[in-house]
Design an enzyme around this catalytic site. Sequence first.
Site, PDB file in Angstrom:
ATOM      1  N   GLU A  16      15.146   7.955 -73.275  1.00 53.53           N
ATOM      2  CA  GLU A  16      13.821   7.450 -72.956  1.00 53.53           C
ATOM      3  C   GLU A  16      12.722   8.432 -73.396  1.00 53.53           C
ATOM      4  OE1 GLU A  16      14.395   5.826 -69.202  1.00 53.53           O
ATOM      5  OE2 GLU A  16      13.075   4.132 -69.619  1.00 53.53           O
ATOM      6  N   ILE A  49      18.164   8.816 -65.267  1.00 46.96           N
ATOM      7  CA  ILE A  49      18.348   8.002 -64.048  1.00 46.96           C
ATOM      8  C   ILE A  49      18.389   6.544 -64.480  1.00 46.96           C
ATOM      9  CG2 ILE A  49      17.435   7.281 -61.807  1.00 46.96           C
ATOM     10  CD1 ILE A  49      15.843   9.837 -61.662  1.00 46.96           C
ATOM     11  N   ASP A  50      19.532   5.913 -64.298  1.00 43.93           N
ATOM     12  CA  ASP A  50      19.595   4.458 -64.501  1.00 43.93           C
ATOM     13  C   ASP A  50      19.637   3.814 -63.121  1.00 43.93           C
ATOM     14  OD1 ASP A  50      19.851   2.138 -66.292  1.00 43.93           O
ATOM     15  OD2 ASP A  50      21.714   1.860 -65.177  1.00 43.93           O
ATOM     16  N   ASP A  72      20.633   8.543 -70.357  1.00 45.09           N
ATOM     17  CA  ASP A  72      19.676   8.013 -69.377  1.00 45.09           C
ATOM     18  C   ASP A  72      19.747   8.919 -68.138  1.00 45.09           C
ATOM     19  OD1 ASP A  72      17.947   6.548 -67.910  1.00 45.09           O
ATOM     20  OD2 ASP A  72      18.930   4.619 -68.241  1.00 45.09           O
ATOM     21  N   ASP A 115      21.062   2.324 -71.897  1.00 43.51           N
ATOM     22  CA  ASP A 115      21.561   1.525 -70.771  1.00 43.51           C
ATOM     23  C   ASP A 115      23.009   1.083 -71.007  1.00 43.51           C
ATOM     24  OD1 ASP A 115      19.075   1.464 -69.360  1.00 43.51           O
ATOM     25  OD2 ASP A 115      18.351  -0.018 -70.786  1.00 43.51           O
ATOM     26  N   THR A 169      16.580   2.875 -61.723  1.00 45.15           N
ATOM     27  CA  THR A 169      15.428   3.592 -61.163  1.00 45.15           C
ATOM     28  C   THR A 169      14.863   2.892 -59.933  1.00 45.15           C
ATOM     29  OG1 THR A 169      14.909   4.081 -63.463  1.00 45.15           O
ATOM     30  CG2 THR A 169      13.269   4.726 -61.843  1.00 45.15           C
TER      31      THR A 169
HETATM   32  P1  2AM Z   1      16.252   1.836 -65.603  1.00 49.79           P
HETATM   33  O1  2AM Z   1      16.662   1.823 -64.206  1.00 49.79           O
HETATM   34  O2  2AM Z   1      16.612   3.082 -66.354  1.00 49.79           O
HETATM   35  O3  2AM Z   1      14.808   1.440 -65.802  1.00 49.79           O
HETATM   36  C1  2AM Z   1      18.003  -3.394 -64.332  1.00 49.79           C
HETATM   37  O4  2AM Z   1      16.697  -3.204 -64.005  1.00 49.79           O
HETATM   38  C2  2AM Z   1      18.477  -2.548 -65.485  1.00 49.79           C
HETATM   39  O5  2AM Z   1      17.692  -2.777 -66.645  1.00 49.79           O
HETATM   40  C3  2AM Z   1      18.410  -1.059 -65.257  1.00 49.79           C
HETATM   41  O6  2AM Z   1      19.522  -0.488 -65.886  1.00 49.79           O
HETATM   42  C4  2AM Z   1      17.111  -0.636 -65.912  1.00 49.79           C
HETATM   43  O7  2AM Z   1      17.103   0.710 -66.374  1.00 49.79           O
HETATM   44  C5  2AM Z   1      17.044  -1.580 -67.059  1.00 49.79           C
HETATM   45  N1  2AM Z   1      15.669  -1.943 -67.368  1.00 49.79           N
HETATM   46  C6  2AM Z   1      14.662  -2.109 -66.494  1.00 49.79           C
HETATM   47  N2  2AM Z   1      13.545  -2.506 -67.113  1.00 49.79           N
HETATM   48  C7  2AM Z   1      13.851  -2.578 -68.395  1.00 49.79           C
HETATM   49  C8  2AM Z   1      13.124  -2.925 -69.561  1.00 49.79           C
HETATM   50  N3  2AM Z   1      11.850  -3.280 -69.516  1.00 49.79           N
HETATM   51  N4  2AM Z   1      13.745  -2.914 -70.722  1.00 49.79           N
HETATM   52  C9  2AM Z   1      15.047  -2.553 -70.787  1.00 49.79           C
HETATM   53  N5  2AM Z   1      15.793  -2.215 -69.717  1.00 49.79           N
HETATM   54  C10 2AM Z   1      15.209  -2.224 -68.548  1.00 49.79           C
HETATM   55 CA    CA Z   2      18.308   2.616 -67.808  1.00 49.51          CA
END
Ligand code: 2AM
Ligand code: CA
Length: 274
Positions: free
Chosen positions: A60, A82-83, A80, A209, A85
């Site tokens: 990211e 923190i996945d 990543d 992801d 989030t």
């Molecule tokens: P994150 O927690 O690192 O943001 C469900 O929300 C999943 O989709 C999580 O793994 C999240 O990653 C990811 N995600 C959330 N918003 C996103 C976006 N706009 N585009 C791509 N992935 C996203």
């Molecule tokens: Ca993620």
Amino acid sequence: MLKMEVKAYYDFVLPLVREAGQVETKDEIYDEVTEYDRKIENILIRRIKEKWPHHNFIGEEESHMNGIGELTRNPTWIIDPIDGTSNFVRNMRDTCISVGLVIDKEQIMGIVFNPFNDELYTAVKGQGAFLNGLRIHVNQEKDIKKSIFNYELSLARNPKYYELYMYRLKHLIQIINGFRSLGSAVLGLCYVAVGRLDAYQCDGLYPWDAAAGVLIVREAGGYVCDTRGGEFDLMDPNFLATSTKELSDQFMEIERKADEERLNDLENKKPFKP
Ligand code: 2AM
Ligand code: CA
């Protein structure tokens, strides 16, 4: 040769991921996500960069600065910090650190750590998948009617994906046994690998992801394709991950019907109807 190299990578990075996990569980204010992200990146990415300065990174932070960039043949760490989030900020436990390694454009290693329940998922290509050191396998579910399906519905808020998700949901919900929307793509994949979920699908994700989790599913004996039944593409990650190929075929058959209906409606200017 590659095997030795991969072992060196694995042995170096595993303790770093655990150390980064200590940052995540510190009992401080949970809305300081960027602060946590930065600290974890600092432990993980900075030290890997110091050790292997010629390696590439996709994550990211890197992408904010330079865009996602191209996947080259060079060893590439896809991280990543923190996945999940939105779970993390609410002190919900489906959240993790994810580290994938791709060499020669092939997924070679995946390390995923959830420090809240001390679950460490690991896989090296050709050597199986493990949870806390114990070999894991997908379950053998072949019947879509019995399946528990994780569909990351929050991604449907993106107008580009809204109708795609809604038509598929409308068709699938009448058939499958149960839905989940976990909020962590990486853990969604790990839960397929360990047999807690039968299927997991997402459109519109980023490489970080999916990089570690897809390898972990495959090494646990699962099946991964893109959401049109084609080959999974790490740099444009949309995927259906299932415990068996038979299950994947059943999902794809229903989703093809849903997609057909969507395209027909679009052509006839008919709005989506639940
Ligand atoms: P994150 O927690 O690192 O943001 C469900 O929300 C999943 O989709 C999580 O793994 C999240 O990653 C990811 N995600 C959330 N918003 C996103 C976006 N706009 N585009 C791509 N992935 C996203
Ligand atoms: Ca993620």
